[in-house]
Each structure stands twice: as structure tokens, then as C-alpha cells.
Design an enzyme around this catalytic site. Structure first.
Site, PDB file in Angstrom:
ATOM      1  N   SER A 173      28.551  36.117  61.044  1.00 20.90           N
ATOM      2  CA  SER A 173      28.818  37.466  60.521  1.00 20.90           C
ATOM      3  C   SER A 173      28.488  38.475  61.608  1.00 20.90           C
ATOM      4  O   SER A 173      27.626  38.225  62.459  1.00 20.90           O
ATOM      5  CB  SER A 173      27.920  37.730  59.312  1.00 20.90           C
ATOM      6  OG  SER A 173      27.945  39.101  58.959  1.00 20.90           O
ATOM      7  N   LYS A 214      22.295  34.579  60.503  1.00 24.39           N
ATOM      8  CA  LYS A 214      23.611  34.611  61.140  1.00 24.39           C
ATOM      9  C   LYS A 214      23.487  34.703  62.671  1.00 24.39           C
ATOM     10  O   LYS A 214      24.336  34.174  63.404  1.00 24.39           O
ATOM     11  CB  LYS A 214      24.447  35.761  60.569  1.00 24.39           C
ATOM     12  CG  LYS A 214      24.811  35.554  59.091  1.00 24.39           C
ATOM     13  CD  LYS A 214      25.653  34.296  58.894  1.00 24.39           C
ATOM     14  CE  LYS A 214      26.211  34.129  57.507  1.00 24.39           C
ATOM     15  NZ  LYS A 214      27.126  33.009  57.366  1.00 24.39           N
ATOM     16  N   TYR A 259      19.276  37.757  56.016  1.00 24.96           N
ATOM     17  CA  TYR A 259      20.611  37.152  56.187  1.00 24.96           C
ATOM     18  C   TYR A 259      21.065  37.298  57.634  1.00 24.96           C
ATOM     19  O   TYR A 259      21.575  36.349  58.245  1.00 24.96           O
ATOM     20  CB  TYR A 259      21.564  37.865  55.219  1.00 24.96           C
ATOM     21  CG  TYR A 259      23.038  37.586  55.389  1.00 24.96           C
ATOM     22  CD1 TYR A 259      23.622  36.435  54.858  1.00 24.96           C
ATOM     23  CD2 TYR A 259      23.870  38.513  56.025  1.00 24.96           C
ATOM     24  CE1 TYR A 259      24.992  36.223  54.975  1.00 24.96           C
ATOM     25  CE2 TYR A 259      25.232  38.301  56.144  1.00 24.96           C
ATOM     26  CZ  TYR A 259      25.792  37.154  55.623  1.00 24.96           C
ATOM     27  OH  TYR A 259      27.147  36.942  55.743  1.00 24.96           O
TER      28      TYR A 259
HETATM   29  N1  NAP Z   1      32.749  38.643  52.703  1.00 23.19           N
HETATM   30  C1  NAP Z   1      32.230  39.253  53.743  1.00 23.19           C
HETATM   31  O1  NAP Z   1      32.239  40.487  53.845  1.00 23.19           O
HETATM   32  C2  NAP Z   1      31.605  38.427  54.842  1.00 23.19           C
HETATM   33  C3  NAP Z   1      31.278  39.091  56.024  1.00 23.19           C
HETATM   34  C4  NAP Z   1      30.716  38.370  57.069  1.00 23.19           C
HETATM   35  C5  NAP Z   1      30.484  37.010  56.914  1.00 23.19           C
HETATM   36  N2  NAP Z   1      30.797  36.399  55.734  1.00 23.19           N
HETATM   37  C6  NAP Z   1      30.529  34.963  55.652  1.00 23.19           C
HETATM   38  O2  NAP Z   1      31.715  34.297  55.245  1.00 23.19           O
HETATM   39  C7  NAP Z   1      31.357  33.067  54.600  1.00 23.19           C
HETATM   40  C8  NAP Z   1      32.147  32.935  53.321  1.00 23.19           C
HETATM   41  O3  NAP Z   1      31.865  34.031  52.479  1.00 23.19           O
HETATM   42  P1  NAP Z   1      32.916  34.646  51.443  1.00 23.19           P
HETATM   43  O4  NAP Z   1      32.807  36.119  51.590  1.00 23.19           O
HETATM   44  O5  NAP Z   1      34.218  33.979  51.554  1.00 23.19           O
HETATM   45  O6  NAP Z   1      32.206  34.244  50.060  1.00 23.19           O
HETATM   46  P2  NAP Z   1      32.780  33.884  48.612  1.00 23.19           P
HETATM   47  O7  NAP Z   1      34.141  34.441  48.391  1.00 23.19           O
HETATM   48  O8  NAP Z   1      31.695  34.245  47.658  1.00 23.19           O
HETATM   49  O9  NAP Z   1      32.923  32.297  48.687  1.00 23.19           O
HETATM   50  C9  NAP Z   1      31.794  31.518  48.931  1.00 23.19           C
HETATM   51  C10 NAP Z   1      32.203  30.057  48.867  1.00 23.19           C
HETATM   52  O10 NAP Z   1      31.056  29.256  49.148  1.00 23.19           O
HETATM   53  C11 NAP Z   1      30.776  28.413  48.034  1.00 23.19           C
HETATM   54  N3  NAP Z   1      29.318  28.244  47.965  1.00 23.19           N
HETATM   55  C12 NAP Z   1      28.391  29.181  47.687  1.00 23.19           C
HETATM   56  N4  NAP Z   1      27.160  28.635  47.715  1.00 23.19           N
HETATM   57  C13 NAP Z   1      27.323  27.331  48.025  1.00 23.19           C
HETATM   58  C14 NAP Z   1      26.442  26.234  48.168  1.00 23.19           C
HETATM   59  N5  NAP Z   1      25.110  26.366  48.011  1.00 23.19           N
HETATM   60  N6  NAP Z   1      26.965  25.026  48.479  1.00 23.19           N
HETATM   61  C15 NAP Z   1      28.299  24.866  48.622  1.00 23.19           C
HETATM   62  N7  NAP Z   1      29.183  25.863  48.491  1.00 23.19           N
HETATM   63  C16 NAP Z   1      28.703  27.076  48.182  1.00 23.19           C
HETATM   64  C17 NAP Z   1      31.422  29.097  46.838  1.00 23.19           C
HETATM   65  O11 NAP Z   1      31.786  28.238  45.783  1.00 23.19           O
HETATM   66  P3  NAP Z   1      30.778  27.738  44.592  1.00 23.19           P
HETATM   67  O12 NAP Z   1      30.220  28.965  43.951  1.00 23.19           O
HETATM   68  O13 NAP Z   1      31.678  26.937  43.698  1.00 23.19           O
HETATM   69  O14 NAP Z   1      29.746  26.883  45.237  1.00 23.19           O
HETATM   70  C18 NAP Z   1      32.684  29.646  47.496  1.00 23.19           C
HETATM   71  O15 NAP Z   1      33.641  28.620  47.640  1.00 23.19           O
HETATM   72  C19 NAP Z   1      29.837  33.107  54.438  1.00 23.19           C
HETATM   73  O16 NAP Z   1      29.260  32.356  55.491  1.00 23.19           O
HETATM   74  C20 NAP Z   1      29.495  34.572  54.628  1.00 23.19           C
HETATM   75  O17 NAP Z   1      28.188  34.741  55.116  1.00 23.19           O
HETATM   76  C21 NAP Z   1      31.359  37.075  54.705  1.00 23.19           C
END
Ligand code: NAP
Length: 254
Positions: A147, A164, A160
Site C-alpha cells: 500500500s 505494509k 497497518y
Molecule cells: N482498497 C484500498 O484502498 C487499498 C489501498 C491500498 C492497499 N490495499 C491492499 O489491497 C489488498 C486487498 O484489499 P481490498 O481493498 O481488495 O479488500 P477487500 O475488497 O475487502 O477484499 C479483501 C479480500 O481478502 C479476503 N480476506 C480478508 N481477510 C482474510 C483472511 N484472514 N484470510 C484470507 N482472506 C481474507 C476477503 O474475503 P473473505 O472476507 O471471504 O475472507 C476478500 O476476498 C490488501 O492487501 C490491502 O491492504 C487496499
């Protein structure tokens, strides 16, 4: 052949039932990869598998539910992928947790450990399980979804952000270790993306305005806008790139 072609490649994407992980898995399938959809919820994974198989043919995707905080689950994820597809060419460590919002003074030890366990140690476990076969074949790409938080300080998501930042260093260390074996390790550093994970930051109009008014592109990103970087890092297009992080944030960090 396209530099981005992934025909014959097998990719595991953690956290691929929705959000960024789902978009990455879908776009890798578009490029010809077999993909393994994984998250804690079997139903949600199966739904993504059905959608991908309907578009690209039966057997393109399989679901292997796994909680990244369980070493046994991750071993099962790797074993079932090997059993079904015979190999793992691409590993995307995408799932992560952020259970605490507030200053460092208020975080409990348990919350701090959870963040480090899920966002750093679990990536290390999964890579330990997958890297040996990549090293043996002298071919593989490991991608960690970090991130832009890992590049900055924060009064609210500091814990967090520490995790990262550690992911960037994990990629650098492993790139040095695995480079001689032609296995590459890189990160993607997304900015604010419209997913459930970041809902609190974009649903409220005031916070949305604060997040975007100084952003060069004046908006947040969509999950598919991260997937292109993942396809690039998985494919021959990035064959001379390792240990790096690609920032995809609409210009926010500049
Ligand atoms: N969205 C942003 O603004 C943003 C920005 C920077 C970085 N990121 C990074 O991008 C990545 C993905 O985030 P996202 O925004 O796509 O999130 P999201 O839409 O909430 O999706 C998260 C995914 O991870 C799964 N998950 C959550 N906890 C888990 C666990 N303990 N074990 C296995 N699977 C798990 C969830 O499914 P289940 O609930 O079914 O487990 C879901 O498939 C993360 O590393 C996050 O830090 C996101």
C-alpha cells in the site's frame, strides 16, 4: 506472442473473492492463466470461480478457501493447487487485515500482532511454501499487494502502514535471495481503491473530498486499475524487474 500473455501459467491469488484480488484473478484469466480463488468464505470464492469459468471455460479457475492467519490453511491452498494444476508460477499475496484505526498509543498488543501476522508473516509463510518449486524450475513471479501507506506516516493507520512498509522490505530481501534462481519478487502499492476494505474512506462524502481534492487524477481508483500492474509483474513484460514496488495511486504520493 504478447509480452503480457499468461497462457499455461498457474496463479494463486489470496483474498480474491472480491475487491483488488478478484480483479487481479479475473485479468490474469483474461491473459490465459489458470487461477486459484481463495478467501475465508467458500461461497464467495465459488461465485468468482463460476463467473471466470463461464467466460474462459471450465477448469480455468478453482476455489480453495483459506484463512491467511492459518499455516495449515495456506499449506492446503498450495497442496490443492499443485494437485489440480501441477504447478504454481505466480503467487499474489493480496489478502491483508486492518483491525485497528487510531493512534499508536491505543493499539493493543493483540491487534498489533494480528496486523503483523496477517500482513507480513502470512506472506512469508506462503512464499516459503511456493518458492522452492519456482526455484527448481528457475521461473516464477511473486507479487505482494502492499500500500502507499507503507511509504507514509499516518495518525490513524500507523500500525497497518508499518506492516505494509515491511512488505516492501520482504520483497527486497527475497528478490536478493531468489534472483540468482530467476524468481522475481515485487510489490504493488495501491492508493485509495473503491473496495469494502476502504469503504470508510470513500463512502462518506466529506472524507471522499479530503482524499481526492489534492489527488492529481481527482478521484479514487477501481479494483481493475490495480490488475494491470499485477498482470505486468506476473508476465514476461517485467522479466528484468525485481525487488521493486509499483505505485498505482492516481498521483497522490507525488
Ligand atoms: N482498497 C484500498 O484502498 C487499498 C489501498 C491500498 C492497499 N490495499 C491492499 O489491497 C489488498 C486487498 O484489499 P481490498 O481493498 O481488495 O479488500 P477487500 O475488497 O475487502 O477484499 C479483501 C479480500 O481478502 C479476503 N480476506 C480478508 N481477510 C482474510 C483472511 N484472514 N484470510 C484470507 N482472506 C481474507 C476477503 O474475503 P473473505 O472476507 O471471504 O475472507 C476478500 O476476498 C490488501 O492487501 C490491502 O491492504 C487496499
Amino acid at each position: 506472442m504478447s509480452l503480457f500473455d499468461l497462457t499455461g501459467k498457474v496463479a494463486i491469488v489470496t483474498g480474491s473473492s472480491r475487491g483488488i484480488g478478484r480483479a487481479i484473478a479475473e485479468q490474469m484469466a483474461v491473459q490465459g492463466a489458470k487461477v486459484v480463488i481463495s478467501s475465508r468464505k467458500a461461497d464467495a470464492c465459488q461465485e468468482v470461480v463460476d463467473a471466470i469459468n463461464a467466460r474462459h471455460g471450465a477448469g480455468t479457475a478453482i476455489a480453495v478457501p483459506a484463512n491467511i492467519s492459518s499455516k495449515d490453511d495456506l499449506q492446503r491452498l498450495v497442496d490443492e493447487t499443485n494437485r489440480t494444476f501441477g504447478r504454481i508460477d505466480v503467487l499474489v499475496c493480496n489478502a491483508a487485515s486492518n483491525p485497528y484505526y487510531g493512534p499508536m498509543a491505543g493499539v493493543t498488543d493483540e491487534q498489533f500482532r494480528k496486523v503483523l501476522d496477517n500482513n507480513v508473516i502470512s506472506n512469508h509463510w506462503l512464499i516459503q511454501m511456493v518458492a522452492p518449486q519456482m526455484i527448481e524450475r528457475r521461473d516464477g513471479s511473486i507479487i505482494i499487494v502492499s500500500s502507499i501507506g507503507g511509504l507514509r506516516g499516518s495518525p490513524t493507520i500507523g500500525v497497518y502502514n508499518i506492516s505494509k512498509a515491511a512488505d516492501f522490505q520482504l520483497a527486497r530481501n527475497l528478490a536478493v535471495e531468489f534472483g540468482p534462481h530467476n524468481v522475481r519478487v515485487n510489490c504493488i502499492a495501491p492508493g485509495l481503491i473503491k473496495t469494502d476494505f476502504a469503504r470508510a474512506l470513500w463512502e462518506d462524502p466529506v472524507r471522499y473530498r479530503q482524499s481526492t481534492e489534492n489527488a492529481p487524477l481527482r478521484r479514487i481508483g477501481e479494483p481493475v486499475e490495480i490488475a494491470g500492474a499485477a498482470v505486468f509483474l506476473a508476465s514476461r513484460a517485467s522479466s528484468f524487474m525485481t525487488g521493486q514496488a509499483i505505485v498505482v495511486d492516481g498521483g497522490v504520493t507525488i
